[in-house]
Design a protein around this motif. Structure first.
Motif, short mmCIF file in Angstrom:
data_model
loop_
_atom_site.label_atom_id
_atom_site.label_comp_id
_atom_site.label_asym_id
_atom_site.label_seq_id
_atom_site.Cartn_x
_atom_site.Cartn_y
_atom_site.Cartn_z
N ALA A 141 47.66 22.99 36.07
CA ALA A 141 46.62 22.45 35.21
C ALA A 141 45.73 23.56 34.67
N ALA A 142 45.30 23.38 33.41
CA ALA A 142 44.36 24.32 32.77
C ALA A 142 44.86 25.76 32.83
N GLY A 143 46.14 25.94 32.47
CA GLY A 143 46.70 27.29 32.45
C GLY A 143 46.77 27.95 33.81
N GLY A 144 46.99 27.13 34.84
CA GLY A 144 47.07 27.66 36.20
C GLY A 144 45.74 27.72 36.93
N LEU A 145 44.67 27.24 36.29
CA LEU A 145 43.38 27.23 36.98
C LEU A 145 43.43 26.32 38.20
N GLY A 146 44.27 25.27 38.14
CA GLY A 146 44.43 24.43 39.32
C GLY A 146 44.85 25.24 40.53
N ALA A 147 45.86 26.09 40.35
CA ALA A 147 46.30 26.96 41.45
C ALA A 147 45.20 27.94 41.84
N GLY A 148 44.55 28.50 40.84
CA GLY A 148 43.47 29.45 41.13
C GLY A 148 42.36 28.84 41.96
N CYS A 149 42.03 27.58 41.68
CA CYS A 149 40.99 26.91 42.47
C CYS A 149 41.45 26.70 43.91
N LEU A 150 42.73 26.40 44.09
CA LEU A 150 43.26 26.23 45.45
C LEU A 150 43.21 27.54 46.22
N TRP A 151 43.61 28.64 45.58
CA TRP A 151 43.63 29.93 46.26
C TRP A 151 42.24 30.54 46.42
N PHE A 152 41.50 30.62 45.33
CA PHE A 152 40.25 31.39 45.34
C PHE A 152 39.04 30.60 45.83
N LEU A 153 39.07 29.27 45.66
CA LEU A 153 37.91 28.45 46.04
C LEU A 153 38.20 27.53 47.21
N ASN A 154 39.45 27.53 47.69
CA ASN A 154 39.86 26.60 48.75
C ASN A 154 39.51 25.17 48.36
N ALA A 155 39.76 24.84 47.09
CA ALA A 155 39.37 23.56 46.54
C ALA A 155 40.35 22.45 46.90
N VAL A 156 39.93 21.24 46.63
CA VAL A 156 40.78 20.05 46.73
C VAL A 156 40.96 19.50 45.32
N ALA B 245 37.91 33.94 39.11
CA ALA B 245 37.83 34.65 40.38
C ALA B 245 37.12 35.99 40.23
N GLN B 246 37.38 36.69 39.14
CA GLN B 246 36.73 37.99 38.91
C GLN B 246 35.22 37.83 38.82
N ALA B 247 34.76 36.78 38.17
CA ALA B 247 33.32 36.54 38.06
C ALA B 247 32.69 36.27 39.41
N LEU B 248 33.52 35.88 40.38
CA LEU B 248 33.03 35.55 41.72
C LEU B 248 33.34 36.66 42.74
N GLY B 249 33.72 37.84 42.23
CA GLY B 249 33.85 39.01 43.09
C GLY B 249 35.25 39.45 43.43
N TYR B 250 36.26 38.67 43.12
CA TYR B 250 37.64 39.09 43.36
C TYR B 250 38.01 40.21 42.40
N ARG B 251 38.89 41.08 42.83
CA ARG B 251 39.34 42.18 41.99
C ARG B 251 40.87 42.23 41.98
N PHE B 252 41.43 42.62 40.84
CA PHE B 252 42.89 42.62 40.65
C PHE B 252 43.34 44.02 40.22
N TYR B 253 44.38 44.54 40.88
CA TYR B 253 44.82 45.92 40.64
C TYR B 253 46.31 45.95 40.29
N ASP B 254 46.67 46.94 39.46
CA ASP B 254 48.07 47.12 39.10
C ASP B 254 48.76 48.09 40.06
N LYS B 255 49.99 48.48 39.75
CA LYS B 255 50.77 49.33 40.65
C LYS B 255 50.17 50.72 40.82
N ASN B 256 49.32 51.14 39.89
CA ASN B 256 48.65 52.44 39.98
C ASN B 256 47.27 52.34 40.59
N ASN B 257 46.97 51.15 41.13
CA ASN B 257 45.66 50.88 41.74
C ASN B 257 44.52 50.93 40.73
N ALA B 258 44.85 50.67 39.47
CA ALA B 258 43.83 50.57 38.43
C ALA B 258 43.39 49.11 38.31
#
Length: 377
Positions: A249-264, A146-159
């Motif tokens: 699947a694949a260390g949670g990549l299955g879920a990531g594809c559902l959330w970030f790519l709207n995949a089937v 997801a990060q390679a495709l523009g998503y960004r992830f932040y911690d509690k300090n907004n870092a």
């Protein structure tokens, strides 16, 4: 007579296309006038992208991406002849095979390189992506991709966080402002043959973490991280898919594809059968011959043989199976809809000898089975 040849590979000895040639040679040795159609298949795992690319008369694209530890590596994916479909295997960029045994550590590995492959496909203008997610070295929930495709992830300090397994516990915000907008116009289908949820005792970390280098403490840390990630992602995207079959699947990549790519998510054999349009060929066949290195109970729960057997039942076409090792009972053969199943081994031999002689063994076994099926012609 019309004979359709549609095997998987014999792992360690013959690629699917070589199995096709061996079976074809056996058929023509028995009946030189037979009309033989060959379609190499795969079950959604290793080699699937190559098979689909060949079927689509496409080309192989080489891209420099990050490996699971962020080092440069050249990875390949397939592009169909009309340049509309990309066939990607995450293992090419984020696979366990890219790491030495001592380098395996799912706290430090990332699917970022898989995201880079997807981005390159978007740069080529594709409208469809077929993504295989077997063989991963990662347990990052797909946040690297997801990060390679523009998503960004932040911690509690907004870092901003580095997108890898150890960061999952720290995520407090997922920002999609810079998400690649081209994802909205692309259909993504993921080849996924496992049914594990994202977290829990049957989830990605507990079931697959150890083979990726995780000790018991790391497994628990990653499982907690996936649970936290699921909580944040569910709020961000308005849907909780953590219990969906294949989310882990694949260390949670299955879920990531559902959330970030709207995949089937679909099982790999279904994707291959759909993409190769093999059902249309089965209808016109007098006999279908398939095979793989080992036919066992797993074969009957979602491999190439089972996929073909289901269609052969529908169209009432006999299905013959050649294999190196036959480990199912006659009752299982019958119940699966297989007409004839045989090991190609014709004498006592060890594995090395069997693999070395595989081409000839497959050819000879096919000769005999075809003579049996069409003995009155």
């Amino acid at each position: 007579m019309n004979i359709l040849v549609a095997p998987d590979k014999f792992r360690g000895s013959l690629e699917a296309i070589d199995v096709c040639r061996a079976i074809r040679d056996g058929i023509l040795l028995a009946y030189p006038d037979a009309n033989v159609t060959t379609i190499p298949l795969a079950d959604g795992g290793e080699g699937t992208a190559q098979i689909l690319t060949q079927h689509a008369q496409g080309e192989t694209i080489d891209v420099e991406v990050n490996d699971p530890l962020g080092r440069p590596v050249t990875a390949s994916y397939g592009l169909s002849a009309d340049r509309q479909t990309a066939y990607i295997e995450m293992a090419a960029a984020s696979g366990l095979a890219l790491l030495a045994a001592e380098e395996r550590n799912p706290l430090l590995t990332s699917t970022y390189g898989t995201g880079q492959l997807i981005k390159d496909a978007l740069d080529k203008g594709v409208t469809q992506i077929i993504l295989g997610i077997g063989g991963s070295a990662t347990t990052d929930g797909g946040i690297g991709m997801a990060q390679a495709l523009g998503y960004r992830f932040y911690d509690k300090n907004n870092a901003m966080l580095s997108a890898k397994g150890e960061s999952l516990n720290e995520i407090r915000c997922i920002d999609s402002i810079e998400k690649d907008s081209r994802l909205n116009a692309v259909s993504v289908t993921v080849a996924c043959d496992v049914t594990n949820p994202l977290f829990g005792l049957n989830g990605a970390a507990h079931i697959y973490g150890p083979q990726k280098g995780a000790d018991p403490e790391m497994v628990q840390f990653l499982d907690n991280g996936l649970k936290n990630f699921s909580h944040i992602a569910s709020k961000t995207f308005g849907k909780d898919i953590s219990e969906n079959p294949g989310a882990g699947a694949a260390g949670g990549l299955g879920a990531g594809c559902l959330w970030f790519l709207n995949a089937v998510l679909k099982d790999g054999v279904s994707i291959v059968i759909e993409q190769t349009r093999i059902a249309e060929r089965i209808k016109d066949a007098d006999l279908v011959i398939t095979g793989e290195g080992k036919v066992d109970e797993q074969t009957l729960s979602g491999k190439v043989v089972k996929g073909l057997a289901d269609f052969c039942k529908i169209y009432k076409v006999p299905l013959a199976v050649v294999c190196g090792t036959l480990q199912i009972t006659p009752e299982q053969v019958r119940d699966a809809g297989i007409t004839y199943a045989v090991s190609v081994l014709n004498r006592p031999m060890d594995l090395n000898q069997a693999q070395a002689d595989a081409y000839g063994l497959v050819k000879d076994a096919t000769f005999h089975l075809v003579r049996l099926f069409f003995s009155n012609r």
